[in-house]
Scaffold this motif. Structure first.
Motif, short mmCIF file in Angstrom:
data_model
loop_
_atom_site.label_atom_id
_atom_site.label_comp_id
_atom_site.label_asym_id
_atom_site.label_seq_id
_atom_site.Cartn_x
_atom_site.Cartn_y
_atom_site.Cartn_z
N LEU A 21 -10.11 6.08 -2.36
CA LEU A 21 -10.98 5.01 -2.15
C LEU A 21 -10.81 3.94 -3.08
O LEU A 21 -10.36 3.99 -4.26
N VAL A 22 -11.15 2.63 -2.71
CA VAL A 22 -11.24 1.45 -3.59
C VAL A 22 -12.40 0.85 -3.45
O VAL A 22 -13.21 0.80 -2.48
N LEU A 23 -13.02 0.13 -4.73
CA LEU A 23 -13.97 -0.67 -4.40
C LEU A 23 -13.57 -2.01 -4.26
O LEU A 23 -13.04 -2.61 -4.99
N GLY A 32 -5.20 1.24 1.01
CA GLY A 32 -3.94 1.00 1.87
C GLY A 32 -2.82 0.80 1.05
O GLY A 32 -2.88 0.43 -0.10
N PRO A 33 -1.68 0.26 1.73
CA PRO A 33 -0.43 0.11 0.82
C PRO A 33 -0.43 -1.36 -0.07
O PRO A 33 -0.11 -1.46 -1.05
N ASP A 34 -1.47 -2.28 0.61
CA ASP A 34 -1.65 -3.45 -0.18
C ASP A 34 -2.39 -3.38 -1.28
O ASP A 34 -2.63 -4.43 -2.10
N ASP A 35 -2.96 -1.87 -1.55
CA ASP A 35 -3.74 -1.98 -2.82
C ASP A 35 -2.97 -1.28 -4.02
O ASP A 35 -3.40 -1.13 -5.04
N LEU A 36 -1.66 -1.19 -3.76
CA LEU A 36 -0.78 -0.91 -4.94
C LEU A 36 -1.01 -1.64 -6.29
O LEU A 36 -1.12 -1.14 -7.30
N ALA A 38 3.27 6.79 -4.18
CA ALA A 38 3.23 8.22 -3.73
C ALA A 38 1.68 8.88 -3.55
O ALA A 38 1.58 9.45 -2.44
N LYS A 39 0.84 8.26 -4.28
CA LYS A 39 -0.72 8.68 -4.19
C LYS A 39 -1.20 8.00 -2.77
O LYS A 39 -1.89 8.59 -1.99
N LEU A 40 -0.73 6.77 -2.52
CA LEU A 40 -1.11 5.94 -1.52
C LEU A 40 -0.65 6.50 -0.24
O LEU A 40 -0.96 6.54 1.03
N GLU A 41 0.80 6.78 -0.19
CA GLU A 41 1.35 7.58 0.97
C GLU A 41 0.65 8.81 1.24
O GLU A 41 0.60 9.25 2.48
N ARG A 42 0.45 9.66 0.23
CA ARG A 42 -0.23 10.80 0.55
C ARG A 42 -1.73 10.71 1.18
O ARG A 42 -2.03 11.48 2.12
#
Length: 338
Positions: A62-64, A9-13, A39-43
């Motif tokens: 996806l994130v761990l 999500g956006p908080d993972d930037l 841009a990747k997170l928005e997409r």
């Protein structure tokens, strides 16, 4: 410690940006550039919000996450249909055989041809695990969770799937392959070309790269030696891909010469063997170790846990895994033996 794979999500930037700075270059899907990562997170958010099943050009990130500390320690990406926004270029390694009757001699010439054969495939990529977490099977969790995501959303992915592995990068951050091939036509270092591609796409390749085959015999020995070889840090990833049923059919990356592995999506082991069942209300004390996933799209979560497939077709998991996945009896879960 407890780790879970979830949709980014956006908080993972910020954590993605911090990890991107650790990649060491040649990692197009994780550029150390905030705007590109945003841009990747928005997409990805747009893809997660879409609910119909048409296969279109989308990206999922996806994130761990370490659920005890809240720290993001790895990431992986999925692309549903490459080559739609701009061409998906590869070099394909082929051999031409010629015979001279006068000399009574047969010559075999190895060539690199610029192709778009893999256009329209899905792709698993962008896999990166923080150096401090490269133990305990977390790389396996991160890699194989993507296949459970595909299994849970199979209609959103193409019949064929690919994975690009980073090629050989020297100690100065350069690429012997790029220096011998692309660098001759672009007046750019490997790092400059790789960064430009990550931020702006590869249309510049179509504009300037010669369309005629490149005879490998005309390349420097150091360039020929690395064609189709993965970076040392990617050897384990290549073995995992081979275990899943991916093969190298002569396609290599146009920048660093790293191998591109391909498979039919339904034949990928972790997709083909994924088990989907309703969760029973019985909780296990112990059972078969497995990767277990639940939720769809934005609510997707995956972790290691214990499972048991019961005679009535339902599946039981341990209570800790149920808490990590945020599931209740009756919910559908996907699983694959570890």
């Amino acid at each position: 410690m407890s780790f879970v794979i979830r949709a980014a999500g956006p908080d993972d930037l910020q954590p993605l940006y911090e990890m991107a700075k650790l990649t060491g270059g040649g990692f197009t899907n994780l550029p150390p550039e905030r705007a590109a990562l945003a841009a990747k997170l928005e997409r990805s958010a747009t893809a997660l919000a879409r609910t119909d099943d048409a296969v279109i050009d989308e990206q999922f990130v996806l994130v761990l996450e370490n659920v005890e500390t809240g720290l993001v320690r790895g990431t992986g990406q999925l692309f549903t249909q490459v080559g739609q926004r701009w061409p998906f270029y590869s070099y394909r390694l082929t051999t031409m055989t010629q015979y001279s009757r006068e000399l009574d001699r047969t010559m075999r010439a190895e060539m690199l041809s610029l192709v778009t054969d893999l256009e329209g495939s899905s792709e698993v990529g962008g896999l990166f695990l923080h150096p401090g977490e490269r133990a305990g099977g977390l790389g396996l969790l991160l890699a194989r969770s993507r296949y459970l995501f595909i299994a849970a959303h199979r209609q959103r992915f193409a019949p064929r799937i690919l994975a690009e592995l980073r090629g050989i990068i020297d100690e100065r951050g350069g690429s012997p392959f790029w220096d011998a091939v692309g660098g001759c036509f672009f007046g750019m270092t490997f790092q400059e070309a790789d960064e430009f591609n990550a931020l702006h796409g590869n249309q510049f390749i179509a504009d300037l790269m010669p369309k005629h085959p490149v005879y490998t015999a005309m390349l420097a020995e150091e360039a020929r030696r690395v064609i189709g070889l993965p970076h040392p840090t990617g050897r384990a990833a290549m073995r995992m891909l081979e275990h899943e049923g991916f093969h190298h059919h002569g396609y290599v990356d146009i920048f660093d010469g790293g191998p591109t592995m391909t498979a039919m999506t339904d034949q990928v082991a972790s997709v083909r063997q994924a088990h989907c069942a309703a969760l029973t209300d019985a909780m296990l004390a112990k059972g078969e170790q497995a990767l277990i996933a639940a939720g769809t799209l934005a609510t997707f979560r995956c972790c290691f846990g214990a499972r048991q497939v019961l005679d009535d077709g339902t599946v039981a998991i341990d209570s800790h895994t149920a808490d990590l996945l945020q599931v209740n009896p009756g919910d559908m879960v996907w699983s694959i033996a570890r």
